[in-house]
Scaffold this active site. Structure first.
Site: not given
Ligand code: NI
Length: 184
Positions: A98, A140-141, A144
């Site tokens: 990341c 993953h995004e 966030h």
């Molecule tokens: Ni990330």
């Protein structure tokens, strides 16, 4: 314009983001800047909290990986007000990194198939299914947007191992080739 990437320890990375309207101020400029920022730091995804904005937006561009993985050709997209509504299948491990956690890569387990609802940069609605690496990048995004980082998801024994490294990032004791913003 290249924006500084907020790193581990920044409060904005832990906030749950808010949906935005079509008339969000200078949205197209923001998206353009995010692509520029992501490309120069060799990332394949970037979420708005990583550049300090607590809004429900992330971008992906995995097309540079298409040489090794042809399905990623043209996988360059904008996800606005994105919500994963389904995840299924048996979890599989993949080595994640990341831009907000420089110098750390860890195996993370996630389900292989997802369905996501979102708006594109023209505010057209989409309801799509993804699997494999594409799903992985999106997951993953999307995390966030909910204040979740991949290091939250590693095995407990690895978490203990990472503790000092993460603390070092927060204190600014890390060398990074791209522009970053350390927590105060
Ligand atoms: Ni990330």
């Amino acid at each position: 314009m290249i924006l500084p990437v907020y790193v581990y320890g920044s409060p904005v990375l832990r906030k749950v983001t808010k949906d935005i309207d079509e008339d969000y101020e200078e949205l197209s400029v923001l998206i353009e800047n995010m692509f520029e920022t992501m490309n120069q730091s060799d990332g394949v995804g970037l979420a708005a909290p990583q550049i300090g904005k607590s809004i429900r937006l992330f971008i992906v561009d995995a097309s540079p990986l298409a040489e090794d993985d042809p399905e990623l050709e043209n996988f360059k997209k904008v996800f606005i007000n994105a919500h994963i509504i389904l995840e299924e299948g048996e979890k599989w491990e993949f080595n994640e990194g990341c831009l907000s956690i420089p110098g750390i890569r860890e195996e993370v387990k996630r389900k292989p198939v997802i369905r996501i609802q979102y708006y594109d940069k023209n505010f057209e609605f989409h309801n799509e299914k993804y699997d494999g690496i594409k799903a992985r990048i999106i997951q993953h995004e999307h995390d966030h947007l909910n204040g979740i980082l991949f290091t939250d998801k590693v095995a407990p024994i690895r978490k203990r191992f990472l503790k000092n490294k993460l603390a070092a990032i927060t204190k600014g004791k890390v060398e990074v080739a791209y522009k970053i913003k350390f927590p105060k």
